[in-house]
Design a protein around this motif. Sequence first.
Motif, PDB file in Angstrom:
ATOM      1  N   ILE A   1       0.862  -1.190   0.000  1.00 55.61           N
ATOM      2  CA  ILE A   1       0.000   0.000   0.000  1.00 55.61           C
ATOM      3  C   ILE A   1       0.895   1.235   0.000  1.00 55.61           C
ATOM      4  O   ILE A   1       1.942   1.247   0.646  1.00 55.61           O
ATOM      5  N   ASP A   2       0.503   2.256  -0.733  1.00 53.22           N
ATOM      6  CA  ASP A   2       1.252   3.512  -0.780  1.00 53.22           C
ATOM      7  C   ASP A   2       0.990   4.282   0.515  1.00 53.22           C
ATOM      8  O   ASP A   2      -0.147   4.675   0.788  1.00 53.22           O
ATOM      9  N   ILE A   3       2.039   4.483   1.304  1.00 52.49           N
ATOM     10  CA  ILE A   3       1.886   5.134   2.621  1.00 52.49           C
ATOM     11  C   ILE A   3       1.340   6.556   2.511  1.00 52.49           C
ATOM     12  O   ILE A   3       0.716   7.068   3.434  1.00 52.49           O
ATOM     13  N   ARG A   4       1.526   7.190   1.346  1.00 54.68           N
ATOM     14  CA  ARG A   4       1.155   8.609   1.200  1.00 54.68           C
ATOM     15  C   ARG A   4      -0.354   8.818   1.119  1.00 54.68           C
ATOM     16  O   ARG A   4      -0.843   9.904   1.383  1.00 54.68           O
ATOM     17  N   HIS A   5      -1.063   7.761   0.688  1.00 55.37           N
ATOM     18  CA  HIS A   5      -2.498   7.934   0.431  1.00 55.37           C
ATOM     19  C   HIS A   5      -3.337   7.011   1.296  1.00 55.37           C
ATOM     20  O   HIS A   5      -2.912   5.910   1.650  1.00 55.37           O
TER      21      HIS A   5
ATOM     22  N   ILE B   1       0.590  -9.548   5.555  1.00 54.25           N
ATOM     23  CA  ILE B   1       1.655  -8.656   6.026  1.00 54.25           C
ATOM     24  C   ILE B   1       1.503  -7.376   5.207  1.00 54.25           C
ATOM     25  O   ILE B   1       1.606  -7.411   3.975  1.00 54.25           O
ATOM     26  N   LEU B   2       1.193  -6.274   5.874  1.00 49.69           N
ATOM     27  CA  LEU B   2       0.995  -5.012   5.157  1.00 49.69           C
ATOM     28  C   LEU B   2       2.332  -4.290   5.007  1.00 49.69           C
ATOM     29  O   LEU B   2       3.081  -4.134   5.979  1.00 49.69           O
ATOM     30  N   ILE B   3       2.622  -3.867   3.781  1.00 54.76           N
ATOM     31  CA  ILE B   3       3.854  -3.128   3.490  1.00 54.76           C
ATOM     32  C   ILE B   3       3.447  -1.726   3.037  1.00 54.76           C
ATOM     33  O   ILE B   3       2.848  -1.570   1.960  1.00 54.76           O
TER      34      ILE B   3
ATOM     35  N   ILE C   1       4.488  -2.791   8.033  1.00 52.60           N
ATOM     36  CA  ILE C   1       5.904  -2.420   7.929  1.00 52.60           C
ATOM     37  C   ILE C   1       6.064  -1.199   7.031  1.00 52.60           C
ATOM     38  O   ILE C   1       5.582  -1.192   5.892  1.00 52.60           O
ATOM     39  N   VAL C   2       6.716  -0.175   7.557  1.00 53.14           N
ATOM     40  CA  VAL C   2       7.006   1.033   6.765  1.00 53.14           C
ATOM     41  C   VAL C   2       8.229   0.729   5.916  1.00 53.14           C
ATOM     42  O   VAL C   2       9.271   0.304   6.427  1.00 53.14           O
TER      43      VAL C   2
END
Length: 195
Positions: free
Chosen positions: A113-117, A138-140, A172-173
């Motif tokens: 997933i795009d962390i920005r949106h 597991i979310l990335i 996980i970032v």
Amino acid sequence: MKVTKAELGTVAVKPEQYPTTGLPEFGLAGRSNVGKSSFINKMLNRKKLARTSQRPGKTQTLNFYLINEMVYFVDVPGYGFAKVSKTEREAWGKMIETYIQNRDQLKAVLQIIDIRHEPSKDDRAMYEWLKHYEIPVILIATKADKIPKGKWDKHCKVIREVLNKDKEDPLIVFSSETAQGKEEAWNTILAYMKK
């Protein structure tokens, strides 16, 4: 994990084409153009093993990347705005469903997933679908280098809330530019391999 060997082992569209090695597998799911190929390349220390594309929807098969002869990353077609026909999209959907629902070797799906949106409608649908079938997730949260580090927590909170994230699922970032989260991602994958 130190990656010493990585190759595109098998390309498949139906179960009889899947590898028969019995090795553990991790599916990679994400919206078209979210950075799955960049994630794979960074995790495997390869510049161009997984081809990145400016054109969304380039992955049209299940691509099995064999790593250190011990585990596969399985890149599945991106969901969302790929410019393909409805028929093609339905065929991909069926191919992805067949793989994820029926593959015994699948240990978890890494949902990118795009962390920005805020997670999109498709992101939410995919997460809910995986949870419905009790597939470990597991979310990335990728592209972390594109926002200030001080805002990571705020963005992760949005992801958790919008997805109604299960407490058990790691988030996980990650950045394929800076390798932020790479070690954490590998440690998580190795832990899931033992489950």
